[in-house]
Design a protein around this motif. Structure first.
Motif, PDB file in Angstrom:
ATOM      1  N   VAL A  69       0.839  -1.208   0.000  1.00 39.24           N
ATOM      2  CA  VAL A  69       0.000   0.000   0.000  1.00 39.24           C
ATOM      3  C   VAL A  69       0.870   1.252   0.000  1.00 39.24           C
ATOM      4  N   PHE A  70       1.858   1.297   0.909  1.00 45.86           N
ATOM      5  CA  PHE A  70       2.703   2.487   1.005  1.00 45.86           C
ATOM      6  C   PHE A  70       3.541   2.687  -0.255  1.00 45.86           C
ATOM      7  N   ILE A  71       4.066   1.603  -0.807  1.00 41.26           N
ATOM      8  CA  ILE A  71       4.903   1.717  -2.011  1.00 41.26           C
ATOM      9  C   ILE A  71       4.060   2.163  -3.204  1.00 41.26           C
ATOM     10  N   SER A  72       2.839   1.632  -3.306  1.00 40.52           N
ATOM     11  CA  SER A  72       1.947   2.034  -4.409  1.00 40.52           C
ATOM     12  C   SER A  72       1.610   3.511  -4.321  1.00 40.52           C
ATOM     13  N   VAL A  73       1.308   3.986  -3.106  1.00 39.89           N
ATOM     14  CA  VAL A  73       1.004   5.411  -2.912  1.00 39.89           C
ATOM     15  C   VAL A  73       2.224   6.263  -3.259  1.00 39.89           C
ATOM     16  N   THR A  74       3.407   5.773  -2.877  1.00 44.58           N
ATOM     17  CA  THR A  74       4.634   6.522  -3.164  1.00 44.58           C
ATOM     18  C   THR A  74       4.888   6.604  -4.667  1.00 44.58           C
ATOM     19  N   TYR A  75       4.662   5.500  -5.377  1.00 50.91           N
ATOM     20  CA  TYR A  75       4.800   5.518  -6.842  1.00 50.91           C
ATOM     21  C   TYR A  75       3.839   6.538  -7.456  1.00 50.91           C
ATOM     22  N   ALA A  76       2.574   6.506  -6.996  1.00 46.70           N
ATOM     23  CA  ALA A  76       1.571   7.421  -7.542  1.00 46.70           C
ATOM     24  C   ALA A  76       1.983   8.871  -7.287  1.00 46.70           C
ATOM     25  N   ALA A  77       2.467   9.152  -6.072  1.00 52.67           N
ATOM     26  CA  ALA A  77       2.893  10.516  -5.738  1.00 52.67           C
ATOM     27  C   ALA A  77       4.076  10.942  -6.598  1.00 52.67           C
ATOM     28  N   PHE A  99      13.381   9.156  -2.291  1.00 54.06           N
ATOM     29  CA  PHE A  99      14.065   8.658  -1.092  1.00 54.06           C
ATOM     30  C   PHE A  99      13.102   7.900  -0.176  1.00 54.06           C
ATOM     31  N   VAL A 100      11.878   8.413  -0.072  1.00 52.25           N
ATOM     32  CA  VAL A 100      10.851   7.694   0.703  1.00 52.25           C
ATOM     33  C   VAL A 100      10.607   6.301   0.085  1.00 52.25           C
ATOM     34  N   GLY A 101      10.552   6.271  -1.250  1.00 52.45           N
ATOM     35  CA  GLY A 101      10.374   4.986  -1.943  1.00 52.45           C
ATOM     36  C   GLY A 101      11.510   4.020  -1.644  1.00 52.45           C
ATOM     37  N   LEU A 106      13.334  -0.840   0.645  1.00 51.59           N
ATOM     38  CA  LEU A 106      14.418  -1.536   1.328  1.00 51.59           C
ATOM     39  C   LEU A 106      13.915  -2.180   2.618  1.00 51.59           C
ATOM     40  N   ALA A 107      13.031  -1.468   3.340  1.00 47.26           N
ATOM     41  CA  ALA A 107      12.450  -2.033   4.563  1.00 47.26           C
ATOM     42  C   ALA A 107      11.636  -3.277   4.233  1.00 47.26           C
ATOM     43  N   TRP A 108      10.862  -3.225   3.142  1.00 45.60           N
ATOM     44  CA  TRP A 108      10.053  -4.377   2.732  1.00 45.60           C
ATOM     45  C   TRP A 108      10.947  -5.575   2.399  1.00 45.60           C
ATOM     46  N   TYR A 109      12.027  -5.319   1.672  1.00 41.52           N
ATOM     47  CA  TYR A 109      12.976  -6.384   1.324  1.00 41.52           C
ATOM     48  C   TYR A 109      13.552  -7.037   2.582  1.00 41.52           C
ATOM     49  N   LEU A 110      13.972  -6.211   3.554  1.00 43.38           N
ATOM     50  CA  LEU A 110      14.560  -6.744   4.782  1.00 43.38           C
ATOM     51  C   LEU A 110      13.519  -7.481   5.633  1.00 43.38           C
ATOM     52  N   TYR A 169      14.056  -6.033  -6.425  1.00 40.86           N
ATOM     53  CA  TYR A 169      13.985  -5.373  -7.735  1.00 40.86           C
ATOM     54  C   TYR A 169      13.363  -3.983  -7.606  1.00 40.86           C
ATOM     55  N   ILE A 170      12.284  -3.876  -6.847  1.00 38.97           N
ATOM     56  CA  ILE A 170      11.621  -2.585  -6.657  1.00 38.97           C
ATOM     57  C   ILE A 170      12.554  -1.601  -5.941  1.00 38.97           C
ATOM     58  N   THR A 171      13.330  -2.103  -4.991  1.00 40.82           N
ATOM     59  CA  THR A 171      14.306  -1.252  -4.307  1.00 40.82           C
ATOM     60  C   THR A 171      15.310  -0.671  -5.302  1.00 40.82           C
ATOM     61  N   LEU A 172      15.794  -1.505  -6.211  1.00 44.10           N
ATOM     62  CA  LEU A 172      16.750  -1.034  -7.225  1.00 44.10           C
ATOM     63  C   LEU A 172      16.111  -0.005  -8.153  1.00 44.10           C
ATOM     64  N   THR A 173      14.830  -0.193  -8.493  1.00 42.66           N
ATOM     65  CA  THR A 173      14.171   0.794  -9.368  1.00 42.66           C
ATOM     66  C   THR A 173      14.060   2.155  -8.671  1.00 42.66           C
ATOM     67  N   TRP A 174      13.844   2.136  -7.341  1.00 39.26           N
ATOM     68  CA  TRP A 174      13.770   3.410  -6.621  1.00 39.26           C
ATOM     69  C   TRP A 174      15.131   4.114  -6.581  1.00 39.26           C
ATOM     70  N   PHE A 175      16.205   3.345  -6.491  1.00 41.29           N
ATOM     71  CA  PHE A 175      17.536   3.965  -6.564  1.00 41.29           C
ATOM     72  C   PHE A 175      17.738   4.630  -7.926  1.00 41.29           C
ATOM     73  N   PHE A 176      17.270   3.989  -8.971  1.00 35.57           N
ATOM     74  CA  PHE A 176      17.366   4.560 -10.314  1.00 35.57           C
ATOM     75  C   PHE A 176      16.545   5.852 -10.413  1.00 35.57           C
ATOM     76  N   LEU A 177      15.306   5.813  -9.869  1.00 36.56           N
ATOM     77  CA  LEU A 177      14.450   6.996  -9.899  1.00 36.56           C
ATOM     78  C   LEU A 177      15.033   8.136  -9.055  1.00 36.56           C
ATOM     79  N   ALA A 178      15.692   7.791  -7.949  1.00 37.70           N
ATOM     80  CA  ALA A 178      16.335   8.809  -7.116  1.00 37.70           C
ATOM     81  C   ALA A 178      17.468   9.483  -7.881  1.00 37.70           C
ATOM     82  N   TYR A 179      18.265   8.694  -8.592  1.00 42.33           N
ATOM     83  CA  TYR A 179      19.354   9.254  -9.416  1.00 42.33           C
ATOM     84  C   TYR A 179      18.788  10.194 -10.476  1.00 42.33           C
ATOM     85  N   PHE A 180      17.707   9.771 -11.111  1.00 43.03           N
ATOM     86  CA  PHE A 180      17.045  10.580 -12.128  1.00 43.03           C
ATOM     87  C   PHE A 180      16.520  11.889 -11.526  1.00 43.03           C
TER      88      PHE A 180
END
Length: 231
Positions: A69-77, A99-101, A106-110, A169-180
């Motif tokens: 739920v939180f990750i989906s909301v973060t993507y939408a935002a 960064f929130v993403g 990362l928390a979800w992965y752990l 995988y989703i964690t890595l995509t957020w790192f990419f989006l943060a760089y962007f």
């Protein structure tokens, strides 16, 4: 009746007979009251292990729902902020949300890895305790010899490992989006080339292969029959 079924049935019962003989050896020489007390303690221990295992699985899916739920909301935002109107006003918001993403993913992965550990822990307890109570019921699973690429047939994939792979995988995509986002905030063009997109495609392909190949339940054969023993 199917001969293969009869053979599997015999092998299944043979496993139970082997366990019963092991139990007889364990209790041999002990007085009746001691045996009764031990069996009662073992039964209580098995009940507790099964209950805690069930609790861990329930909590696993509740945690997964929470993070989804939180990750989906973060993507939408994030993608809402990327619209021209919002981005021109406050480009720093894209950086903050990315960064929130990262934090949530990362928390979800752990959490997935931790949940898998504790689920395995209680499954091992059940494996050890059930022999003295109900026999090797839980640890014996069918082996239908289906192959990973037989896409319309059942296969012993680990649902929890798939979740771990997806969350990584989703964690890595957020790192990419943060760089962007950081590059956009600094008003410089992100350094993307054909090689960048090739790497992204390669990483995605590797994760796809991992979902199919490396997420099988790890099992050890009890014998040469069609029964398997979980780790």
């Amino acid at each position: 009746m199917n001969k293969k079924y009869e053979l599997q049935k015999k092998e299944y019962l043979d496993n139970y007979e082997d366990v019963l003989r092991e139990n007889e050896e364990y209790f041999k020489g002990k007085d009746e009251n001691t045996v009764k007390g031990l069996k009662e303690l073992l039964k209580q221990a098995l009940d507790v292990a099964l209950d805690v295992r069930k609790f861990e699985i329930e909590m696993y899916w509740k945690r997964a729902t929470y993070f989804w739920v939180f990750i989906s909301v973060t993507y939408a935002a994030y993608f809402s902020i990327l619209s021209d109107e919002n981005l021109s006003k406050m480009p720093i918001l894209a950086v903050i949300v990315s960064f929130v993403g990262i934090v949530f993913s990362l928390a979800w992965y752990l959490v997935n890895r931790g949940s898998k550990y504790w689920q395995n822990n209680w499954e091992h307890h059940v494996d050890m305790l059930e022999n003295m109570n109900i026999g090797p019921l839980y640890k014996l699973t069918i082996d239908n010899n289906n192959k990973p690429l037989q896409l319309l047939k059942a296969f012993p994939l680990s649902v929890s490992r798939i979740n771990i792979t997806v969350s990584l995988y989703i964690t890595l995509t957020w790192f990419f989006l943060a760089y962007f986002s950081i590059n956009l905030y600094l008003k410089r063009s992100p350094d993307f080339s054909e090689h960048t997109y090739l790497i992204i495609g390669l990483v995605t392909t590797l994760f796809f292969i991992a979902l199919l190949v490396f997420n099988m339940e790890s099992t050890n054969k009890v014998d040469e029959s069609n029964l398997k023993r979980r780790d």
